[in-house]
Design a protein around this motif. Structure first.
Motif, mmCIF file in Angstrom:
data_model
loop_
_atom_site.group_PDB
_atom_site.id
_atom_site.type_symbol
_atom_site.label_atom_id
_atom_site.label_comp_id
_atom_site.label_asym_id
_atom_site.label_seq_id
_atom_site.Cartn_x
_atom_site.Cartn_y
_atom_site.Cartn_z
ATOM 1 N N CYS A 102 -30.065 -21.796 -9.356
ATOM 2 C CA CYS A 102 -30.770 -23.072 -9.502
ATOM 3 C C CYS A 102 -31.768 -23.042 -10.659
ATOM 4 O O CYS A 102 -32.120 -24.103 -11.192
ATOM 5 C CB CYS A 102 -31.479 -23.434 -8.200
ATOM 6 S SG CYS A 102 -30.346 -24.019 -6.909
ATOM 7 N N SER A 106 -31.588 -25.970 -13.280
ATOM 8 C CA SER A 106 -32.728 -26.829 -13.608
ATOM 9 C C SER A 106 -32.807 -27.087 -15.107
ATOM 10 O O SER A 106 -33.142 -28.188 -15.541
ATOM 11 C CB SER A 106 -34.029 -26.193 -13.095
ATOM 12 O OG SER A 106 -34.304 -24.972 -13.774
ATOM 13 N N LEU A 138 -35.953 -27.517 -7.775
ATOM 14 C CA LEU A 138 -34.577 -27.019 -7.621
ATOM 15 C C LEU A 138 -34.546 -25.716 -6.831
ATOM 16 O O LEU A 138 -33.604 -25.472 -6.066
ATOM 17 C CB LEU A 138 -33.949 -26.819 -8.993
ATOM 18 C CG LEU A 138 -33.040 -27.930 -9.545
ATOM 19 C CD1 LEU A 138 -31.818 -28.130 -8.668
ATOM 20 C CD2 LEU A 138 -33.800 -29.233 -9.704
ATOM 21 N N GLY A 142 -32.401 -25.193 -3.564
ATOM 22 C CA GLY A 142 -31.467 -24.082 -3.465
ATOM 23 C C GLY A 142 -31.729 -23.208 -2.255
ATOM 24 O O GLY A 142 -30.787 -22.789 -1.563
ATOM 25 N N ALA A 190 -31.012 -33.756 -6.810
ATOM 26 C CA ALA A 190 -30.979 -32.851 -7.965
ATOM 27 C C ALA A 190 -30.935 -33.621 -9.275
ATOM 28 O O ALA A 190 -31.538 -33.211 -10.273
ATOM 29 C CB ALA A 190 -29.769 -31.925 -7.859
#
Length: 297
Positions: A102, A106, A138, A142, A190
């Protein structure tokens, strides 16, 4: 000897610029395919620990079953429980590995946001800006996603322990909730993170609102984006390796399509009332140009 440049047959006009998000998608693919490939390789590096985890699982399971083959222990429940416990531990170990991925995601989402808005992109600069501004939210997504996956695996293992088929089916309800409710909301959130300066709780709330406005189209689009994940579900080592490579290498293109699709949903549900300057951003329509000029003034 200099190469003689040919003049274009038609003058370049505003009408030739992308005026729909579908046009933006193919425009970005045509002009930025090298940078998208570079982004794929970056994400592949961040995903290597997850690939190693899958390989360890496949090798361990194959060796374990081969060692038990032809023995009395092969038919005993304890043999299956041992593999189940190993898989659960692996899923827990995968949580920080998913969070590491993640970090790369990002940065990639920031780059894809710039492409979706048809803005100039210097890949290293925008990637590290994305990590700096988007990484925390993020990482939380995650971590929560990895924990939910581990819990779903636990539910799946114990679903077969019930004597009643009805109870077994009911016990699978958390998995259905995760797939049809939590996964879409997380996927929408996201994309929201690089766009809106909101805390994670507000982004999740807005993602739930966007999802509730058109759940079927969002689920259908998410299912299409997830088609490249199918090879990873085939119980074969080669399929897992090739499927992982295929999924990650195509992820920037998939995420670009998902991002552009959601931007249309954001315009319908959020931007019109709360962020009018974002309506049609990246499109060369009269309304989007008007919004851009108003923002600049």
């Amino acid at each position: 000897m200099k190469r003689k440049q040919k003049a274009a047959k038609l003058d370049y006009t505003r009408q030739m610029l992308p005026q729909t998000r579908k046009a933006v998608f193919f425009d970005v693919l045509r002009l930025q395919w090298r940078n998208l490939l570079g982004l794929s390789l970056i994400l592949l590096l961040f995903s290597l620990p997850l690939l190693v985890s899958v390989l360890v699982r496949d090798v361990y399971s194959g060796s374990y079953l081969a060692a038990l083959s032809g023995t009395e222990q092969a038919s005993e429940p304890e043999a299956g429980y041992a593999l189940a416990y190993f898989e659960l531990i692996r899923r827990l170990v995968n949580i920080p590995l998913l969070m590491l991925f993640c970090v790369g995601l990002s940065g990639a989402l920031r780059v894809l946001r710039q492409y979706a808005w048809e803005e100039n992109v210097h890949l290293p600069t925008e990637f590290f800006k994305g990590i700096k501004s988007n990484c925390l939210q993020l990482l939380i997504l995650g971590g929560l996603g990895g924990l939910i996956i581990a819990l779903c695996v636990l539910v799946l293992f114990f679903s077969g322990a019930y004597s009643s088929g009805l109870l077994s089916a009911i016990s699978l309800l958390p998995i259905a909730v995760s797939v049809f409710l939590i996964l879409p909301i997380f996927a929408i959130c996201a994309v929201m993170i690089p766009v809106y300066s909101n805390p994670l709780g507000a982004n999740l709330k807005n993602a739930r609102y966007v999802y509730s406005a058109s759940p079927w189209s969002i689920l259908a689009t998410l299912a299409v984006c997830g088609l490249f994940f199918v090879p990873l579900m085939i119980p074969n080592l080669l399929c897992h390796v090739l499927g992982h490579l295929l999924f990650v290498l195509l992820l920037p293109v998939t995420c670009l399509g998902w991002t552009l699709f959601l931007y249309g949903k954001f315009d319908e549900t959020i931007n019109e009332a709360l962020c009018p300057e974002l309506v049609g951003k990246g499109l060369f329509t009269e309304q989007s140009i008007k919004n851009k000029n108003t923002t600049e003034e």
